[in-house]
Design a protein around this motif. Sequence first.
Motif, PDB file in Angstrom:
ATOM      1  N   GLU A 352      -0.050  88.719  -3.078  1.00  0.00           N
ATOM      2  CA  GLU A 352       1.138  88.227  -3.784  1.00  0.00           C
ATOM      3  C   GLU A 352       0.770  87.186  -4.842  1.00  0.00           C
ATOM      4  O   GLU A 352       1.545  86.273  -5.109  1.00  0.00           O
ATOM      5  CB  GLU A 352       2.120  87.599  -2.784  1.00  0.00           C
ATOM      6  CG  GLU A 352       2.683  88.563  -1.771  1.00  0.00           C
ATOM      7  CD  GLU A 352       3.735  89.491  -2.373  1.00  0.00           C
ATOM      8  OE1 GLU A 352       4.000  89.360  -3.587  1.00  0.00           O
ATOM      9  OE2 GLU A 352       4.270  90.329  -1.639  1.00  0.00           O
ATOM     10  N   ASN A 355       3.368  86.296  -7.549  1.00  0.00           N
ATOM     11  CA  ASN A 355       4.663  85.720  -7.215  1.00  0.00           C
ATOM     12  C   ASN A 355       4.607  84.526  -6.273  1.00  0.00           C
ATOM     13  O   ASN A 355       5.577  83.771  -6.184  1.00  0.00           O
ATOM     14  CB  ASN A 355       5.556  86.791  -6.575  1.00  0.00           C
ATOM     15  CG  ASN A 355       5.964  87.888  -7.537  1.00  0.00           C
ATOM     16  OD1 ASN A 355       6.304  87.603  -8.687  1.00  0.00           O
ATOM     17  ND2 ASN A 355       5.917  89.126  -7.085  1.00  0.00           N
ATOM     18  N   THR A 359       7.447  81.548  -5.467  1.00  0.00           N
ATOM     19  CA  THR A 359       8.159  81.566  -4.190  1.00  0.00           C
ATOM     20  C   THR A 359       8.063  80.209  -3.501  1.00  0.00           C
ATOM     21  O   THR A 359       9.077  79.618  -3.089  1.00  0.00           O
ATOM     22  CB  THR A 359       7.577  82.661  -3.283  1.00  0.00           C
ATOM     23  OG1 THR A 359       7.798  83.936  -3.884  1.00  0.00           O
ATOM     24  CG2 THR A 359       8.230  82.626  -1.912  1.00  0.00           C
ATOM     25  N   ASP A 423      10.043  86.872   2.065  1.00  0.00           N
ATOM     26  CA  ASP A 423       8.965  87.685   1.511  1.00  0.00           C
ATOM     27  C   ASP A 423       8.237  86.912   0.419  1.00  0.00           C
ATOM     28  O   ASP A 423       8.819  86.017  -0.224  1.00  0.00           O
ATOM     29  CB  ASP A 423       9.512  88.992   0.943  1.00  0.00           C
ATOM     30  CG  ASP A 423       9.873  89.984   2.037  1.00  0.00           C
ATOM     31  OD1 ASP A 423       9.381  89.808   3.165  1.00  0.00           O
ATOM     32  OD2 ASP A 423      10.634  90.932   1.748  1.00  0.00           O
ATOM     33  N   ASP A 425       7.523  87.715  -2.474  1.00  0.00           N
ATOM     34  CA  ASP A 425       7.946  88.018  -3.841  1.00  0.00           C
ATOM     35  C   ASP A 425       9.376  87.561  -4.083  1.00  0.00           C
ATOM     36  O   ASP A 425      10.086  88.115  -4.920  1.00  0.00           O
ATOM     37  CB  ASP A 425       7.850  89.525  -4.099  1.00  0.00           C
ATOM     38  CG  ASP A 425       8.760  90.330  -3.173  1.00  0.00           C
ATOM     39  OD1 ASP A 425       9.183  89.780  -2.137  1.00  0.00           O
ATOM     40  OD2 ASP A 425       9.051  91.493  -3.493  1.00  0.00           O
ATOM     41  N   THR A 426       9.806  86.530  -3.349  1.00  0.00           N
ATOM     42  CA  THR A 426      11.209  86.108  -3.367  1.00  0.00           C
ATOM     43  C   THR A 426      11.329  84.662  -3.810  1.00  0.00           C
ATOM     44  O   THR A 426      10.522  83.820  -3.422  1.00  0.00           O
ATOM     45  CB  THR A 426      11.833  86.268  -1.967  1.00  0.00           C
ATOM     46  OG1 THR A 426      11.723  87.642  -1.573  1.00  0.00           O
ATOM     47  CG2 THR A 426      13.287  85.863  -1.965  1.00  0.00           C
ATOM     48  N   ALA A 452      20.397  88.874  -0.852  1.00  0.00           N
ATOM     49  CA  ALA A 452      19.237  89.226  -1.674  1.00  0.00           C
ATOM     50  C   ALA A 452      19.709  89.888  -2.959  1.00  0.00           C
ATOM     51  O   ALA A 452      20.480  90.848  -2.930  1.00  0.00           O
ATOM     52  CB  ALA A 452      18.313  90.159  -0.908  1.00  0.00           C
ATOM     53  N   ALA A 492      13.717  89.692   2.831  1.00  0.00           N
ATOM     54  CA  ALA A 492      13.641  88.743   1.714  1.00  0.00           C
ATOM     55  C   ALA A 492      14.289  87.415   2.046  1.00  0.00           C
ATOM     56  O   ALA A 492      13.863  86.367   1.535  1.00  0.00           O
ATOM     57  CB  ALA A 492      14.316  89.351   0.481  1.00  0.00           C
ATOM     58  N   THR A 539      14.657  88.655  -5.518  1.00  0.00           N
ATOM     59  CA  THR A 539      13.475  89.388  -5.063  1.00  0.00           C
ATOM     60  C   THR A 539      13.076  90.452  -6.072  1.00  0.00           C
ATOM     61  O   THR A 539      13.900  90.902  -6.879  1.00  0.00           O
ATOM     62  CB  THR A 539      13.751  90.042  -3.691  1.00  0.00           C
ATOM     63  OG1 THR A 539      12.551  90.574  -3.160  1.00  0.00           O
ATOM     64  CG2 THR A 539      14.782  91.158  -3.810  1.00  0.00           C
ATOM     65  N   GLU A 540      11.829  90.829  -6.001  1.00  0.00           N
ATOM     66  CA  GLU A 540      11.299  91.838  -6.923  1.00  0.00           C
ATOM     67  C   GLU A 540      11.492  93.221  -6.331  1.00  0.00           C
ATOM     68  O   GLU A 540      11.287  93.433  -5.123  1.00  0.00           O
ATOM     69  CB  GLU A 540       9.810  91.586  -7.188  1.00  0.00           C
ATOM     70  CG  GLU A 540       9.201  92.565  -8.198  1.00  0.00           C
ATOM     71  CD  GLU A 540       7.717  92.317  -8.425  1.00  0.00           C
ATOM     72  OE1 GLU A 540       7.137  93.034  -9.262  1.00  0.00           O
ATOM     73  OE2 GLU A 540       7.140  91.433  -7.769  1.00  0.00           O
TER      74      GLU A 540
END
Length: 700
Positions: A352, A355, A359, A423, A425-426, A452, A492, A539-540
């Motif tokens: 990750e 991101n 995050t 997560d 990526d959040t 999310a 997420a 989130t992604e």
Amino acid sequence: MARHLTRRPPRAHWLLLTLGALALMAALVLHGTVSGVGAEGAPVTGSGPPAGLDPAAPVVRISGDGTVGGAAMPAGTVALTFDDGPDPRWTPRVLDVLRRHGARATFFVVGAKVNRYPDLARRIVAEGHELGVHTFTHADLDAVPRWRLDLELDLTRNAVAAATGRSVRLMRPPYSGTPEVASARDLAAMRSAAAAGYLVVLTDRDTGDWRRPGVDAIVAAASGRAPGAGAVVMMHDSGGDREQTVTALDRLLSTPSGARYVTVSEGLGIADADPAPDGDVVRGTALRWSQTAARWTVTTMGWLMVVAVLLAGLRLLVLLPSAWAHARASRRRPDRLRYVGTVSVVVPAYNEALNIAGTVRSLLANDYPAIEVVVVDDGSTDDTAAIVEGLGVTLIRQVNRGKPTAINAGVRAASGGVVVLVDGDTVFEPDTIGRLVQPFVDPEVGAVSGNAKVANRTGILGRWQHLEYVVGFNLDRRMFDVARCMPTIPGAIGAFRRRVLAEVGGVPSDTLAEDTDLTMAVIRAGWRVVHRDNAIAWTEVPLTLKQLWRQRYRWCYGTMQAMWKHRRAVLRRGAEGRLGRRGLTYLTLFQILLPLTAPAVDVFAVYGLLFGSWSQVLGVWCGFVAVQAVTAAYALRLDREPLGPLWTVPLQQFVYRQFLYLVVVQSTVAALLGGRERWQAMARTGIGPLPETPARRPAS
């Protein structure tokens, strides 16, 4: 994140799906071609009979050298002929009248109808009547190419052979009449039929009964102006309402005239039809089975479409009032945030690097007074761990063992009584943690789901997923909250009491949807799970179809695994029973059965475009899209999102919906066959700047 190493779904699924789609389209085309045949219509009038065609000879003989000849019924002989059948309603009534009066007739049958009602064809022959070819689909022979003409005749001959075991030598072109109305193109079609071995039968008394001119008019036309003269009389036993025809036939045969009512062959002195060749019988039988299978397929798809429409309507009836009730309750909650003790945020991370810094910084920037951040690096092969080391949070390194193991390691290292799972990526809003943990003031609450949202909503695929998150996921969670049967807290953003996690044995690792599995376990342990729409996480999402497929297949298959694992909740009472009878039933109906039946709507749309009315199909489609757009607009309004993405709703009908259906189909087939997919990480591109939405703008 990592990987339950399990057996991959057989690639034969795609081959089977492709073959199934081709077979379905073939069935639809076949059924659409043969359904509704035998339509009413007037004969096409020419400028007079073409050279060689005798107006007084309705039976046309064309020799091998092209010479046109003709024949007529002998004096006192009448050949009653009936076109467009057999018909399950009218043909039996016509046969009953003929039998009552001891008359015989010739039936020019449509091959597709012979395949549909072979018993009627057999009855016609068994009662001494004669069959002739009237093409397979009631095609206008002078308007079709030669190959189509030959095919129409061959298929009908085969259909008659399979139904009766008899050959057929007579043929009448659809939309034909007396020789006077024939055209040069009609004669060309007759030549082609004669070259195939058929004797063409026109008529010299066209009753026009298909127009339903009245019984008296039909009887007058059938009787003719020259009593005692021989004639071929054209009537119809299918193609519309034939009540007048049946009544007129009974009156005609009841009126003494001295005429003999015979078949065309009998009137001409031609021998009866020979037994059909075995090849014709075999081909005809195969065609009848194919036509029957096509009819059953279309009938089944029709019922599936009804089921899909009913399920979609029922889902809206459940979702919209529940969402309204949830939003109303949310507005009544006090704005004051209460302290619930130290909150530990656990972030499992695998590759990750793009991101993770964003995050962690968003977590540290939250305004909740006591936050502990624990990042578990699950054997990343990029710079994830190195980046986290410089952020001043707790870092745990482990070899790659999978997301559930990473979360459980983080929970063991956490000190807070409430654990938030995030997560890698959040990104959280500054007030997300404080809002997310507020429900823990209620001692019955064991877990909380946040809201999310899609951060990278660029491009058409990102916008489609944004709408899906807002409409599909968040509306569902509002309903689940009201019904107290929340089946999934998203990975997420979700919060749990630490002792609840210990009570259920931590995050499970035996399904591909560990978040759903964990949430169901929490409810079955007697705890309440709620949703907070104002606790927002960005989130992604995947921006390629390949990555999206992998993610959604894992979600869908993993959800099925969790549902099967917790299936006994249906039989329990209390919180378990609510999960089983409400939550699992909802998932079964609307996340499995609805996607499996919904393709029938698309199939019938294509079917309607090919064989039905474009305007009707377009009207239904526009109504369907309008309902979806209104629902999406309501969901966007509840989530304080701009309405701009609504323009993508019509486009979803052509790609995205079918994509999601295929995911469910693939997952269902894999579940039934026992195949599995390994846990696969999504390729990251980085969240980037968050969307500017009303939900993110500071209050004035």
